[in-house]
Design an enzyme around this catalytic site. Structure first.
Site, PDB file in Angstrom:
ATOM      1  N   SER A  38       0.826  -1.197   0.000  1.00 17.65           N
ATOM      2  CA  SER A  38       0.000   0.000   0.000  1.00 17.65           C
ATOM      3  C   SER A  38       0.873   1.264   0.000  1.00 17.65           C
ATOM      4  O   SER A  38       1.665   1.445  -0.921  1.00 17.65           O
ATOM      5  CB  SER A  38      -0.965  -0.038   1.188  1.00 17.65           C
ATOM      6  OG  SER A  38      -1.993   0.893   1.046  1.00 17.65           O
ATOM      7  N   ASP A 125      -9.380  -6.769  -3.405  1.00 17.59           N
ATOM      8  CA  ASP A 125      -8.836  -5.529  -2.850  1.00 17.59           C
ATOM      9  C   ASP A 125      -9.750  -4.364  -3.215  1.00 17.59           C
ATOM     10  O   ASP A 125      -9.875  -4.013  -4.398  1.00 17.59           O
ATOM     11  CB  ASP A 125      -7.420  -5.293  -3.402  1.00 17.59           C
ATOM     12  CG  ASP A 125      -6.689  -4.159  -2.697  1.00 17.59           C
ATOM     13  OD1 ASP A 125      -7.351  -3.254  -2.165  1.00 17.59           O
ATOM     14  OD2 ASP A 125      -5.447  -4.185  -2.695  1.00 17.59           O
ATOM     15  N   HIS A 159      -7.006  -6.434   0.630  1.00 19.43           N
ATOM     16  CA  HIS A 159      -5.911  -5.459   0.708  1.00 19.43           C
ATOM     17  C   HIS A 159      -5.053  -5.789   1.929  1.00 19.43           C
ATOM     18  O   HIS A 159      -5.269  -5.263   3.032  1.00 19.43           O
ATOM     19  CB  HIS A 159      -6.495  -4.054   0.822  1.00 19.43           C
ATOM     20  CG  HIS A 159      -5.477  -2.945   0.762  1.00 19.43           C
ATOM     21  ND1 HIS A 159      -4.874  -2.553  -0.411  1.00 19.43           N
ATOM     22  CD2 HIS A 159      -4.957  -2.145   1.728  1.00 19.43           C
ATOM     23  CE1 HIS A 159      -4.037  -1.565  -0.171  1.00 19.43           C
ATOM     24  NE2 HIS A 159      -4.066  -1.300   1.127  1.00 19.43           N
TER      25      HIS A 159
END
Length: 350
Positions: A38, A125, A159
């Site tokens: 991320s 995600d 995610h």
């Protein structure tokens, strides 16, 4: 990218740290690899491009193209996370990278040709869209031989950082953003980035050490936590020459929130332990004041300075200083390029 709290958030990192005194290490800093999830994925790309003359491989989980935010938080949120409003001009981002290279603010882009690139995004995600992730893939295709790029984008995962058996439900995005997915992302990634790795056994020989980020990097570490971490395999602690890997956590994944989860549960240490790899885990902190960073993200939109994405960026500089500070024994390959040797190299031909 707001996230939930981790039920074990307040657990101490000290329970896996046997000593705060890092042993003397002999590192090959001519062939460093980096990775991140991320915001840490964005930082991994920034760090690798800044120093691609000695950072030869990068693994990015769930992030978008280099300089996507263009120094603006509004652009970051509207185009670089879970949606794309309007069109992202990859050519404009490419021109920025070329300008930085010409100014000596990142390494010459020719070094990217032979870099090893590993990209990942789970199909569940909801925090970073496939279109954003695909743009990063397209960007690397402009710089790097396609045979050196692996893009894993077909696994039903959320995610998070996928592991074989640790963490939360694999299709749910929740703290500490490490997923029980029956998939060894760390092994897949490192095996692509580095040749000749041995599959790990179940035992860890090494130790997680605490480092003083503020002491090492001074003012450059103002937006970072006081402590970072480094995993040192026993063989490296005994003086054998080892490689180095830097792993950047994601937003709300720094130690003050998730304890030692990111430092100990991704599977990276297991592979590092049996392959003589020292792993640096630098840490951010949250800030509710200027520079505003309420989720403890790495700077991929410019909260620390306008140079956040190049060598002059304070976070990139701080992490480089941490890495160099670990290399305290004489190198056995002094003629190879390294952070110490390339810090003032001019990029005359880019």
């Amino acid at each position: 990218m707001s996230v939930c709290a981790y039920s074990e958030a307040q657990q101490s990192t000290a329970d896996t740290t046997k000593s705060n005194h890092v042993p003397a290490l002999r590192l090959d800093l001519s062939d460093v690899t980096v990775s991140g999830l991320s915001s840490g994925g964005y930082m991994a790309t920034q760090f690798q491009l800044a120093h691609s003359d000695w950072v030869k491989g990068v693994g990015v989980l769930a992030a978008g193209p280099y300089y996507c935010a263009q120094g603006d938080i509004t652009t970051a949120l509207s185009q670089c996370v879970n949606k794309i409003e309007g069109e992202i001009d990859l050519e404009k981002l490419q021109q920025q990278a070329e300008a930085y290279a010409a100014q000596g603010k990142i390494a010459p882009l020719r070094h990217m040709k032979d870099a090893k690139i590993w990209l990942f995004r789970g199909t569940h995600d909801m925090r970073v869209s496939k279109e954003v992730n695909n743009l990063l893939y397209q960007q690397y295709q402009k710089w790097t031989d396609t045979q050196n790029i692996t893009y894993v984008n077909d696994k039903p995962m959320a995610h998070l950082f996928p592991t074989t058996s640790r963490g939360v439900n694999c299709i749910q995005t929740e703290s500490p953003y490490i997923g029980n997915c029956d998939y060894d992302a760390a092994g897949d990634m490192l095996s692509h980035l580095l040749d000749g790795l041995t599959a790990p056994d179940t035992a860890l020989s090494g130790t997680v050490y605490t480092i003083d980020q503020q002491r090492i990097a001074g003012d450059d570490a103002k937006t970072l936590a006081s402590e970072g971490f480094v995993y040192v395999p026993e063989s490296c602690a005994q003086g054998e020459q080892c490689r180095a890997h830097i792993s950047f956590h994601g937003c709300n994944q720094y130690a003050d929130v998730v304890g030692d989860a990111y430092v100990t549960q991704t599977g990276i240490n297991e592979w590092a332990d049996d392959n003589r790899i020292v792993v640096l885990y630098p840490q951010t902190k949250k800030s509710l004041f200027m520079p505003l960073n309420p989720q403890g993200c790495w700077d991929w939109w410019g909260y620390s300075s306008s140079d956040y994405a190049n060598r002059d960026g304070v976070q990139i500089s701080a992490v480089k200083q941490m890495l160099v500070s670990l290399n305290t024994l004489p190198a056995t390959m002094p003629d190879q390029a390294s952070p110490q040797q390339t810090s003032t190299v001019e990029n005359k031909d880019d």
